[in-house]
Write a protein that holds these residues in place. Structure first.
Motif, short mmCIF file in Angstrom:
data_model
loop_
_atom_site.label_atom_id
_atom_site.label_comp_id
_atom_site.label_asym_id
_atom_site.label_seq_id
_atom_site.Cartn_x
_atom_site.Cartn_y
_atom_site.Cartn_z
N LEU A 113 0.55 -1.34 0.22
CA LEU A 113 -0.54 -0.20 -0.25
C LEU A 113 0.72 1.02 -0.17
O LEU A 113 0.33 2.05 -0.63
N GLY A 114 1.54 1.08 0.98
CA GLY A 114 2.88 2.34 0.61
C GLY A 114 2.34 3.60 1.46
O GLY A 114 1.10 3.23 2.56
N ALA A 119 -1.12 6.41 5.92
CA ALA A 119 -1.26 7.24 6.22
C ALA A 119 -2.97 7.98 6.09
O ALA A 119 -3.39 8.16 7.30
N SER A 120 -3.49 7.56 4.93
CA SER A 120 -4.67 8.09 5.17
C SER A 120 -5.69 7.29 5.24
O SER A 120 -6.48 8.20 6.19
N ILE A 121 -5.56 5.69 5.88
CA ILE A 121 -6.35 4.93 6.32
C ILE A 121 -6.36 5.47 7.74
O ILE A 121 -7.07 4.82 8.64
N ILE A 122 -4.63 5.78 8.02
CA ILE A 122 -5.64 5.79 9.84
C ILE A 122 -5.49 7.51 9.76
O ILE A 122 -6.11 7.07 10.96
N LYS A 135 -8.55 12.29 12.62
CA LYS A 135 -10.16 13.17 12.84
C LYS A 135 -9.86 13.12 13.81
O LYS A 135 -10.65 14.37 14.21
N GLN A 136 -9.92 11.98 14.74
CA GLN A 136 -10.27 12.07 16.15
C GLN A 136 -9.37 12.98 17.58
O GLN A 136 -9.56 13.36 17.70
N THR A 144 0.75 10.54 11.96
CA THR A 144 0.37 9.40 11.46
C THR A 144 1.82 8.63 9.59
O THR A 144 1.49 7.51 10.08
N GLU A 145 1.67 10.00 9.82
CA GLU A 145 2.98 9.96 8.56
C GLU A 145 3.71 8.79 9.57
O GLU A 145 4.46 7.30 9.18
#
Ligand code: DHE
Length: 588
Positions: A113-114, A119-122, A135-136, A144-145
């Protein structure tokens, strides 16, 4: 040294997965939820392979380098990521990242996924239950990164823990002979509530009659649950850090009398409840190392460690991390029901000779999590526990029924997506007879299962009804024989209003009679009744660093009229709460 290129490994994997999917569904479009999961995985893998192959300069070597090259972390970053992983990720994905409630995060999957996709999913979460940590406001963009990179690296192997180490951590603060022989206060201690203040690493002991906080006791990092001894006098606490505490409720000011640490990561604790063994032993179930430990019930001296490492029940493959999920004590025999998550085995542990325990291993279903006893009834009067224990196999969307008397799996009942019963809810329905219910993390309904094979054989071990809720994301469900309602929360909903709301379901009509917001901040979570079942208590789980008044509290409602009775403020990050009488007797 020549290694096979990542691209070819991916192609082989896609081929294998497609093959598996087609075999499973006979060449048709995905029919079962299991097959749909496989196909979704295949889609993701395909997309990545196509993208990689479409890049002209992406030779196999370049592809391999691109997915691993940029991932270097300083020692400090690595340690920070390791701690975040332990706090936020390990519970669902496993320390070794082999997957359980969440998918496998082993590098061969994450590298596909890379960093950007991960990072987007997390950060944003997924519809399938991954929390939106960014978001929370729990993880910053930088964190996140960092996590997106960390999970592409090989997981570090955490250390083991010996009995000697557990004994080094063991401390008796008040020896049994110096403890009171009768309660030293006039309070109705059987109506005490022990409320977990999760992020404070403490528990509050609250007098259920007066609603006064009697004491606040240190109980270990992110305390997860508490259980009471058979007599109710002792409270056993378990922290996520594997710290166990023993609180004596008979002391003038109830307080800690012993403590130890038997693992690095834990969720469950229980005690010996069979006649003749009351308050004698305790058992702790660990996530890491994957083992359970038997301790002296009066002093917490650990004396027996049993590893749960073994083979998956279905494919008989060795699993290095089969974590101990829920544990319940039988009242009818010297037996603990130990639910081993990853291997899908229920272990019935006979503790009558605890140094040489007899263990009956039952093949059940994978990813066992939480569960509770079904009750025995005389009409609508609860007379005790039945021999049946129901436990969620959450990633398989099933509830396993364990017959603890005949020591066999009685039934496996399909329910909704990711059942999460806590200990479930028991009542007698006018048509279906005695029933037990679970909510779901991933579906907006509760499933009701018939549990009376003798009186209502047509309904036994079947999902007899569903009650639709306003939102998915339910964590806990609870009732009491004296309340006309079943209560449900939704703290994992994507919608803030739903997170703060609870609903009351009529036991007879199975209609949702009322839903309401408990507070204007935090998440409403987990229910407990007072001793006589006239009140239901719900926690408001705020943030530990929020302004005063928004960190957490407990709200008390009349369990019949649903009117608010009291608010017990200043309980930072209140989560689970346990009434002494109801917990010692398993009333839920
Ligand atoms: Fe729990 C019960 C594991 C997240 C609060 N939780 C349990 C049990 C297990 C478990 C195995 C059953 C114990 C038993 O009966 O012996 N919980 C896990 C996880 O692995 C998970 C999913 C993620 C994690 O990393 O911990 C998880 N749990 C949570 C939460 O986020 C909650 C709301 C707050 C917290 O402490 O983190 C939470 N879990 C609870 C509570 C119970 C529980 C209050 C007991 C319910 C009861 O009524 O008995």
């Amino acid at each position: 040294m020549h290694k096979p290129s990542l691209r070819w490994m991916l192609v082989l994997l896609v081929t294998a997965l497609v093959g598996a999917a087609l075999t499973a569904c006979g060449g048709q479009a995905a029919a079962t939820p299991e097959v749909r999961e496989v196909v979704k995985t295949v889609e993701v893998v395909k997309t990545v392979v196509v993208t990689v192959e479409a890049t002209p300069e992406a030779t196999p070597e370049a592809t391999e380098a691109a997915t691993t090259d940029e991932i270097t972390l300083s020692d400090e970053e690595f340690e920070q990521a390791k701690q975040i992983y332990f706090d936020r990720c390990a519970g669902c994905h496993g320390v070794l990242r082999k997957g359980a409630t969440g998918p496998s995060l082993e590098p061969e999957n994450t590298r596909r996924l890379g960093t950007t996709n991960l990072a987007s999913i997390i950060f944003n979460g997924t519809a399938r239950g991954m929390p939106d940590w960014g978001k929370q406001g729990v993880l910053s963009e930088a964190e996140t990164e960092l996590m997106a990179k960390y999970i592409q690296m090989d997981p570090p192997m955490p250390p083991e823990m010996s009995l000697e180490q557990m004994k080094e951590a063991w401390e008796v603060l008040v020896p049994p002979e110096e403890r009171p022989t009768a309660p030293q206060h006039d309070r109705n201690w059987q109506n005490f509530f022990v409320v977990i203040l999760r992020d404070a690493g403490k528990v509050a002991i609250i007098d259920g009659d007066t609603k006064e906080v009697v004491n606040i006791v240190e109980s270990g990092y992110a305390t997860h649950i508490v259980r009471m001894s058979k007599s109710g006098r002792y409270v056993y606490t378990i922290g996520r850090d594997g710290k166990v505490g023993l609180i004596d409720l008979w002391m003038e000011t109830p307080d800690l009398v012993a403590k130890t640490k038997v693992c690095y990561d834990a969720r469950s604790v229980d005690t010996s409840k069979y006649a003749g063994y009351e308050d004698k032993y305790a058992i702790v179930g660990c996530y890491w190392p994957p083992h359970f430990v038997i301790l002296d019930g009066q002093t917490l001296e650990p004396f027996k460690v049993v590893s749960t490492r073994s083979y998956t029940y279905d494919t008989e493959e060795y699993h290095p991390e089969p974590r101990v999920a829920s544990i319940v004590a039988s009242h009818a025999r010297p037996q603990w029901v130990v639910n081993v998550k990853e291997t899908g085995q229920v272990w019935l542990v006979d503790y009558s000779d605890p140094n040489n325990p007899t263990i009956r291993m039952l093949e059940a279903e994978r990813f066992l999590h939480d569960g509770g006893w079904a009750m025995e009834w005389n009409g609508t009067e609860r007379v005790g526990l039945s021999p049946y224990f129901l436990v969620a196999a959450n990633m398989r969307n099933k509830v396993v029924v364990v017959n603890t008397e005949e020591e066999k799996i009685e039934a496996i009942v399909p329910v909704g997506t990711k059942p999460h019963p806590g200990r479930g809810a028991n009542w007698v329905h006018p048509e279906y007879g005695p029933v037990w219910a679970t909510g779901h993390l991933g579906d907006n309904f509760i499933s009701i299962i018939g549990v009376d094979p003798e009186g209502h054989p047509d309904y036994a071990w079947k999902e007899v009804a569903r009650v639709e809720l306003p939102a998915a994301g339910n964590l806990f469900i609870k009732t009491h024989p004296n309340s006309p309602y079943i209560f449900v929360d939704a703290p994992l909903s994507n919608d803030e209003t739903q997170q703060r709301s609870i609903c009351a379901i009529n036991k007879e009509t199975l209609e949702v009679e009322k839903c309401w917001e408990v507070a204007d901040y935090g998440r409403a979570v987990h229910f407990e009744f007072n001793q006589d079942g006239t009140e239901v208590w719900v926690s408001v789980w705020g943030k530990i660093d929020a302004p005063e008044g928004q960190q957490g509290e407990v709200v008390v409602y009349d369990a019949t009229t649903l009117e608010e009775i009291a608010r017990i403020p200043n309980l930072p990050t209140a989560t689970g709460k346990f009434n002494v009488y109801n917990t010692m007797n398993d009333i839920y």
